[in-house]
Design a protein around this motif. Structure first.
Motif, PDB file in Angstrom:
ATOM      1  N   TYR A   1       5.134   2.845  -8.901  1.00  0.00           N
ATOM      2  CA  TYR A   1       4.762   1.951  -7.802  1.00  0.00           C
ATOM      3  C   TYR A   1       3.570   1.069  -8.167  1.00  0.00           C
ATOM      4  N   SER A   2       2.631   1.622  -8.916  1.00  0.00           N
ATOM      5  CA  SER A   2       1.438   0.854  -9.296  1.00  0.00           C
ATOM      6  C   SER A   2       1.766  -0.326 -10.192  1.00  0.00           C
ATOM      7  N   GLU A   3       2.963  -0.334 -10.759  1.00  0.00           N
ATOM      8  CA  GLU A   3       3.388  -1.424 -11.640  1.00  0.00           C
ATOM      9  C   GLU A   3       4.373  -2.381 -10.966  1.00  0.00           C
TER      10      GLU A   3
END
Length: 225
Positions: free
Chosen positions: A142-144
């Protein structure tokens, strides 16, 4: 750097001795510009701006049309397949302006990076969505997921998938996008599925907030012919 449809990778990329698009993408420095001369670029494989090929907030990399000339990236020789996108933008802090992208076997332009600006592009007759934002890799956490991309004053039309005619949208920010993605001043017309698709599903979770403003969708669910 200057590129043309008949440029050579061995050329230095001057206006009188242009290089190729793929060669220029690997050479351009942050804060610098690739100028594409007008004409049709017949391309049989995906053009990718790779992850890590980044500008910065104060020195974006640019891929733009030269003057009033219109470079047409024609991927019509690609087979219909989910791996056969046209132009993939996985890097961060890029400006892409004034291009026409047509005929890709999947998305015309796919944006998987952050803080990019797509302006005055036309995507049409691609065999999936014209301009789509989503994660650059199926394993990206998700952070990417892509954030803060702007699609400005662009036109996406007559995109259609040839298997069932149910998937090709004008624009999409769906499935795996983070917050801050914006479409401004865009037109989606005559795409066989949606003008804009913001779909999410339970196994990947909710998408981030997407903003659509000053934009028009008309005559989707059909193509112009």
């Amino acid at each position: 750097l200057y590129v043309s449809a008949n440029g050579s990778a061995s050329n230095p990329g001057t206006i009188s001795s242009p290089t190729t698009l793929n060669a220029a993408l690997t050479q351009i420095a942050a804060g610098k510009t690739i100028y594409m001369r007008g004409g049709t670029y017949n391309l049989s494989s995906t053009v990718t701006i790779e992850r890590g090929n980044n500008g910065t907030a104060n020195a974006m990399k640019s891929l733009v049309a030269y003057g009033s000339e219109v470079p047409v990236l024609d991927f019509s020789s690609q087979a219909f397949a989910s791996s056969n996108r046209g132009l993939q933008l996985f890097g961060h802090y890029w400006t892409i302006k004034g291009l026409e992208v047509k005929g890709a076997g999947d998305n015309g332009i796919f944006i998987g990076g952050n803080n990019n600006r797509i302006e005055n592009v036309e995507t049409h007759h691609n065999r999936d969505t014209g301009v789509q934002i989503g994660r650059y890799s199926s394993t990206a956490a998700y952070s990417e997921w892509p954030v803060n991309n702007l699609v400005l004053n662009s036109y996406s039309h007559d995109n259609y998938d040839t298997d069932n005619g149910e998937d090709a949208d004008g624009f999409a920010a769906k499935l795996t996008v983070g917050p801050g993605n914006v479409f401004d001043g865009c037109i989606a017309a005559y795409n066989v599925d949606d003008g804009w698709d913001l779909y999410s599903k339970t196994d990947t979770g909710a998408i981030g907030v997407v903003t659509i403003r000053n934009s028009i969708a008309h005559h989707n669910g059909q193509t112009s012919d």
